[in-house]
Design a protein around this motif. Structure first.
Motif, PDB file in Angstrom:
ATOM      1  N   CYS A  10       0.862  -1.181   0.000  1.00  0.00           N
ATOM      2  CA  CYS A  10       0.000   0.000   0.000  1.00  0.00           C
ATOM      3  C   CYS A  10       0.899   1.232   0.000  1.00  0.00           C
ATOM      4  O   CYS A  10       1.912   1.266   0.690  1.00  0.00           O
ATOM      5  CB  CYS A  10      -0.894  -0.025   1.244  1.00  0.00           C
ATOM      6  SG  CYS A  10      -1.890   1.473   1.493  1.00  0.00           S
ATOM      7  N   TYR A  21      -3.837  -7.351   0.006  1.00  0.00           N
ATOM      8  CA  TYR A  21      -4.991  -6.770   0.685  1.00  0.00           C
ATOM      9  C   TYR A  21      -5.313  -5.375   0.154  1.00  0.00           C
ATOM     10  O   TYR A  21      -5.956  -4.588   0.833  1.00  0.00           O
ATOM     11  CB  TYR A  21      -4.722  -6.713   2.187  1.00  0.00           C
ATOM     12  CG  TYR A  21      -4.325  -8.055   2.740  1.00  0.00           C
ATOM     13  CD1 TYR A  21      -5.265  -9.070   2.917  1.00  0.00           C
ATOM     14  CD2 TYR A  21      -2.996  -8.330   3.041  1.00  0.00           C
ATOM     15  CE1 TYR A  21      -4.897 -10.312   3.390  1.00  0.00           C
ATOM     16  CE2 TYR A  21      -2.617  -9.579   3.518  1.00  0.00           C
ATOM     17  CZ  TYR A  21      -3.575 -10.559   3.685  1.00  0.00           C
ATOM     18  OH  TYR A  21      -3.205 -11.791   4.141  1.00  0.00           O
ATOM     19  N   SER A  22      -4.858  -5.075  -1.048  1.00  0.00           N
ATOM     20  CA  SER A  22      -5.015  -3.737  -1.605  1.00  0.00           C
ATOM     21  C   SER A  22      -5.931  -3.719  -2.813  1.00  0.00           C
ATOM     22  O   SER A  22      -6.229  -4.746  -3.407  1.00  0.00           O
ATOM     23  CB  SER A  22      -3.643  -3.171  -2.017  1.00  0.00           C
ATOM     24  OG  SER A  22      -2.835  -3.006  -0.892  1.00  0.00           O
ATOM     25  N   GLU A  23      -6.326  -2.515  -3.153  1.00  0.00           N
ATOM     26  CA  GLU A  23      -7.125  -2.241  -4.336  1.00  0.00           C
ATOM     27  C   GLU A  23      -6.388  -1.174  -5.140  1.00  0.00           C
ATOM     28  O   GLU A  23      -5.641  -0.384  -4.574  1.00  0.00           O
ATOM     29  CB  GLU A  23      -8.504  -1.717  -3.910  1.00  0.00           C
ATOM     30  CG  GLU A  23      -9.245  -2.686  -3.015  1.00  0.00           C
ATOM     31  CD  GLU A  23     -10.443  -2.065  -2.303  1.00  0.00           C
ATOM     32  OE1 GLU A  23     -10.599  -0.833  -2.324  1.00  0.00           O
ATOM     33  OE2 GLU A  23     -11.212  -2.837  -1.724  1.00  0.00           O
ATOM     34  N   HIS A  25      -6.067   2.263  -6.824  1.00  0.00           N
ATOM     35  CA  HIS A  25      -6.676   3.579  -6.636  1.00  0.00           C
ATOM     36  C   HIS A  25      -6.220   4.508  -7.746  1.00  0.00           C
ATOM     37  O   HIS A  25      -5.047   4.513  -8.105  1.00  0.00           O
ATOM     38  CB  HIS A  25      -6.274   4.149  -5.267  1.00  0.00           C
ATOM     39  CG  HIS A  25      -6.753   5.538  -5.048  1.00  0.00           C
ATOM     40  ND1 HIS A  25      -8.074   5.832  -4.808  1.00  0.00           N
ATOM     41  CD2 HIS A  25      -6.093   6.725  -5.064  1.00  0.00           C
ATOM     42  CE1 HIS A  25      -8.205   7.144  -4.666  1.00  0.00           C
ATOM     43  NE2 HIS A  25      -7.011   7.704  -4.816  1.00  0.00           N
ATOM     44  N   PRO A  43      -1.478   1.180  -5.467  1.00  0.00           N
ATOM     45  CA  PRO A  43      -2.115   0.226  -4.563  1.00  0.00           C
ATOM     46  C   PRO A  43      -2.420   0.873  -3.215  1.00  0.00           C
ATOM     47  O   PRO A  43      -1.585   1.592  -2.658  1.00  0.00           O
ATOM     48  CB  PRO A  43      -1.083  -0.892  -4.410  1.00  0.00           C
ATOM     49  CG  PRO A  43       0.224  -0.282  -4.767  1.00  0.00           C
ATOM     50  CD  PRO A  43      -0.065   0.858  -5.693  1.00  0.00           C
ATOM     51  N   CYS A  45      -4.439  -0.271   0.515  1.00  0.00           N
ATOM     52  CA  CYS A  45      -5.184  -1.280   1.273  1.00  0.00           C
ATOM     53  C   CYS A  45      -6.625  -0.803   1.410  1.00  0.00           C
ATOM     54  O   CYS A  45      -6.934   0.368   1.194  1.00  0.00           O
ATOM     55  CB  CYS A  45      -4.531  -1.543   2.629  1.00  0.00           C
ATOM     56  SG  CYS A  45      -4.663  -0.178   3.802  1.00  0.00           S
ATOM     57  N   ARG A  46      -7.511  -1.701   1.766  1.00  0.00           N
ATOM     58  CA  ARG A  46      -8.942  -1.347   1.801  1.00  0.00           C
ATOM     59  C   ARG A  46      -9.232  -0.141   2.690  1.00  0.00           C
ATOM     60  O   ARG A  46      -9.989   0.752   2.315  1.00  0.00           O
ATOM     61  CB  ARG A  46      -9.755  -2.556   2.225  1.00  0.00           C
ATOM     62  CG  ARG A  46      -9.769  -3.607   1.139  1.00  0.00           C
ATOM     63  CD  ARG A  46     -10.608  -4.816   1.502  1.00  0.00           C
ATOM     64  NE  ARG A  46     -10.513  -5.774   0.416  1.00  0.00           N
ATOM     65  CZ  ARG A  46     -10.095  -7.025   0.555  1.00  0.00           C
ATOM     66  NH1 ARG A  46      -9.736  -7.466   1.744  1.00  0.00           N
ATOM     67  NH2 ARG A  46     -10.027  -7.822  -0.471  1.00  0.00           N
ATOM     68  N   HIS A  49      -7.798   2.937   0.960  1.00  0.00           N
ATOM     69  CA  HIS A  49      -8.543   3.243  -0.258  1.00  0.00           C
ATOM     70  C   HIS A  49      -9.819   3.994   0.106  1.00  0.00           C
ATOM     71  O   HIS A  49     -10.200   4.968  -0.553  1.00  0.00           O
ATOM     72  CB  HIS A  49      -8.855   1.957  -1.030  1.00  0.00           C
ATOM     73  CG  HIS A  49      -9.376   2.214  -2.398  1.00  0.00           C
ATOM     74  ND1 HIS A  49     -10.518   1.645  -2.872  1.00  0.00           N
ATOM     75  CD2 HIS A  49      -8.901   3.003  -3.409  1.00  0.00           C
ATOM     76  CE1 HIS A  49     -10.742   2.064  -4.112  1.00  0.00           C
ATOM     77  NE2 HIS A  49      -9.778   2.880  -4.455  1.00  0.00           N
TER      78      HIS A  49
END
Length: 85
Positions: A10, A21-23, A25, A43, A45-46, A49
């Motif tokens: 992240c 564990y990331s999305e 962005h 990237p 993390c939730r 994000h």
């Protein structure tokens, strides 16, 4: 490609949570003309994000460095040499 370029973590201030564990962005919001591509992705993390999309925080990148800004626009963190061109 984003995960490899950014060291697999992240990119939010002081967070090293795995991209597992990331999305992705958009550094420039898609609704404001941001593009969906590797150059505009980062990237997050939730939790971070959500802070970026709903909490007013912002991430920018320039010249191999990521910058995290708080909702008032103040720089709160800088990661030098994290970004690879």
């Amino acid at each position: 490609a984003i995960a490899v370029r950014d060291g697999g973590t992240c990119q939010f201030a002081d967070c090293d949570k795995s991209v597992r564990y990331s999305e992705a962005h958009h550094t420039r919001p898609w609704a404001n003309g941001g593009q969906t591509n590797v150059a505009d992705g980062v990237p997050a993390c939730r939790a971070h994000h959500k802070a970026l999309t709903e909490g007013g925080y912002r991430i920018a990148r320039r010249d191999g460095t990521t910058y995290t800004y708080d909702p008032q626009g103040r720089l709160i963190h800088k990661r030098t040499n994290r970004w690879r061109q």
